[in-house]
Motif scaffolding. Structure first.
Motif, short mmCIF file in Angstrom:
data_model
loop_
_atom_site.label_atom_id
_atom_site.label_comp_id
_atom_site.label_asym_id
_atom_site.label_seq_id
_atom_site.Cartn_x
_atom_site.Cartn_y
_atom_site.Cartn_z
N SER A 110 18.63 5.34 -3.84
CA SER A 110 18.44 4.59 -4.31
C SER A 110 18.48 4.55 -5.71
CB SER A 110 16.95 3.91 -3.95
OG SER A 110 16.18 4.80 -3.81
N PHE A 111 17.34 6.38 -6.00
CA PHE A 111 17.09 6.41 -7.16
C PHE A 111 18.46 7.17 -8.53
CE2 PHE A 111 16.49 10.10 -10.54
CZ PHE A 111 14.96 9.54 -10.81
N ASP A 112 19.11 7.92 -7.86
CA ASP A 112 20.60 8.39 -8.05
C ASP A 112 21.51 6.51 -8.48
OD1 ASP A 112 19.35 10.80 -8.62
OD2 ASP A 112 20.69 11.47 -7.21
N GLU A 113 21.39 6.25 -7.19
CA GLU A 113 22.56 4.92 -7.52
C GLU A 113 22.05 4.23 -8.30
OE1 GLU A 113 22.03 3.01 -3.96
OE2 GLU A 113 23.71 4.32 -2.85
N GLY A 114 20.71 3.73 -8.62
CA GLY A 114 20.34 3.45 -10.19
C GLY A 114 21.02 3.71 -11.39
N LEU A 115 20.41 5.02 -11.09
CA LEU A 115 21.21 5.71 -12.48
C LEU A 115 22.20 5.67 -13.13
CD1 LEU A 115 19.11 9.40 -12.20
CD2 LEU A 115 18.81 7.38 -13.88
N THR A 116 23.72 5.54 -12.10
CA THR A 116 24.91 5.53 -12.34
C THR A 116 24.98 4.30 -12.57
OG1 THR A 116 25.26 6.75 -10.28
CG2 THR A 116 26.63 5.45 -10.46
N GLN A 117 24.51 2.85 -12.15
CA GLN A 117 24.42 1.64 -12.28
C GLN A 117 23.68 1.60 -13.57
OE1 GLN A 117 22.63 -0.63 -9.11
NE2 GLN A 117 23.86 -0.58 -7.78
N ALA A 118 23.05 2.02 -14.30
CA ALA A 118 23.02 1.99 -15.51
C ALA A 118 23.39 2.65 -16.96
CB ALA A 118 21.22 2.32 -15.74
N LEU A 119 24.00 4.13 -15.97
CA LEU A 119 25.26 3.83 -16.80
C LEU A 119 25.92 3.71 -17.34
CD1 LEU A 119 24.34 8.09 -15.59
CD2 LEU A 119 24.19 7.06 -18.11
N SER A 120 26.38 3.10 -16.10
CA SER A 120 28.33 2.47 -15.90
C SER A 120 28.23 1.02 -16.36
CB SER A 120 28.96 1.65 -14.26
OG SER A 120 28.57 3.20 -13.71
N ARG A 121 27.07 0.45 -17.08
CA ARG A 121 26.91 -0.57 -17.34
C ARG A 121 27.09 -0.62 -19.46
NH1 ARG A 121 22.55 -2.27 -13.88
NH2 ARG A 121 20.88 -1.20 -14.89
N MET A 122 25.98 0.58 -19.36
CA MET A 122 26.30 0.83 -21.02
C MET A 122 28.09 0.72 -21.46
SD MET A 122 24.32 3.89 -21.41
CE MET A 122 22.14 4.01 -20.44
N ILE A 123 28.72 1.11 -20.18
CA ILE A 123 30.23 1.33 -20.92
C ILE A 123 31.02 0.00 -20.54
CG2 ILE A 123 29.79 3.17 -20.22
CD1 ILE A 123 31.93 3.57 -17.94
#
Length: 340
Positions: free
Chosen positions: A265-278
């Motif tokens: 869940s921690f790494d998924e949250g990071l990935t989602q946050a990065l994806s929202r940026m682009i």
């Protein structure tokens, strides 16, 4: 004051009596003997008596403490006292200490109102409080390297007595650092954060210097994400991102966690946050421009074009680091406390 007689036992609370037995070995025996209980409370003034001010918690506490002592003196058959539904004490201890109910710091009988629970993390003995938050708004978690259980308990007792009596505005500040003293040979940091054990807010006292070698460094954004996420790949190409950079590192104590396996869940949250940026037209245009500049060998232009997203990633790293320190986020599954 009011007294209500309830002709049935208090619901059994295993943990309450376990904590009580650390000071009172007969606690479980007493809990098994009782068949009814009294509820003692301070009354609010009648609505018709607007001139009488309701007592605050700080005023109710010594009054109720002393009144319970008087009840014990009048009723020798009482087998135990439970304070606030959390703290169990023997009648003998209550009778002895409740006579100091109205005493000022440091002589107030704070030991009747709260528990100090020792625990172990690795080779370090710590302790946390239960019941202090009713007075100070927060519990204490004390985890300072190099002290034995007796010293830790004594320190937490001193801190608790001070917090009960102190003005919240003059209490321990978030980020404060204490210098070494006669018992602690290194600096101690103060943080206002969430509990490791009970989810509520605590004042945390911990070793600022890793005297016991407990800290281990972990990447905030792991190499597995850095190597596969399109934003981080582009930022790495222009020198804006490096997963090995100190800004992407955080020191944690492995003995705080069940294992060093990162939470999905921690790494998924990071990935989602990065994806929202682009996921914007602005980034799509910037990505095309940066790739074109790199194709021409113009790294400086590509770096300039991607700067806003590099800043955004930096903000994400800083926010996650703070959240991990405050325990609003967990990189690993937290471990339960272990008795010394």
């Amino acid at each position: 004051m009011t007294i209500f007689l309830i002709p049935e036992p208090v619901p059994f609370d295993q943990r309450l009596w376990e904590r009580a037995s650390s000071l009172w070995p007969e606690a479980f025996h007493a809990a098994g003997r009782h068949r009814a209980h009294l509820v003692v409370a301070a009354m609010d003034p009648a609505k018709s008596n607007a001139e009488t001010k309701a007592l605050g918690f700080a005023e109710r506490t010594p009054l109720t403490t002393a009144f319970v002592g008087a009840v014990l003196a009048a009723m020798p058959g009482v087998v135990a006292v439970i304070w606030g539904g959390k703290v169990g004490r023997s009648p003998e201890m209550w009778l002895e200490q409740s006579s100091r109910a109205f005493e000022a710091y440091p002589d107030q009988p704070f030991g009747l109102w709260m528990d100090i629970v020792p625990f172990r993390s690795g080779e370090t003995v710590g302790a946390y409080t239960l019941g202090l938050s009713a007075f100070a708004g927060r519990e204490i978690e004390f985890e300072v390297d190099g002290l034995d259980e007796r010293t830790v308990t004594g320190r937490v007792a001193q801190l608790s007595a001070f917090l009960i009596a102190a003005d919240p505005d003059t209490s321990f500040k978030n980020g404060e650092v204490f210098k070494p003293d006669s018992e602690i040979d290194h600096r101690v940091a103060v943080l206002h954060r969430k509990s490791r054990f009970n989810l509520g807010p605590v004042i945390s006292f911990s070793s600022l210097d890793d005297r016991a070698g407990r800290n281990k460094t972990y990447p905030i954004i792991p190499p597995s994400i850095a190597a596969n996420h399109p934003l981080l790949i582009m930022l790495a190409k222009v020198g804006h991102f490096d997963s090995a950079h100190p800004r992407n590192k955080i020191g944690l104590k492995p003995d705080h966690y069940l294992s060093e396996v990162r939470l999905e869940s921690f790494d998924e949250g990071l990935t989602q946050a990065l994806s929202r940026m682009i996921a914007t037209d602005a980034y799509a245009e910037a990505d095309i421009s940066a790739r074109s500049a790199l194709a021409r060998g113009d790294t400086a232009t590509a770096k300039s074009v991607l700067q806003p997203w590099a800043d955004e990633v930096g903000q994400l790293q800083g926010a996650v680091m703070l959240a991990l320190m405050l325990r609003d986020l967990h990189m690993f599954a937290p471990a339960p406390h272990r008795s010394p």
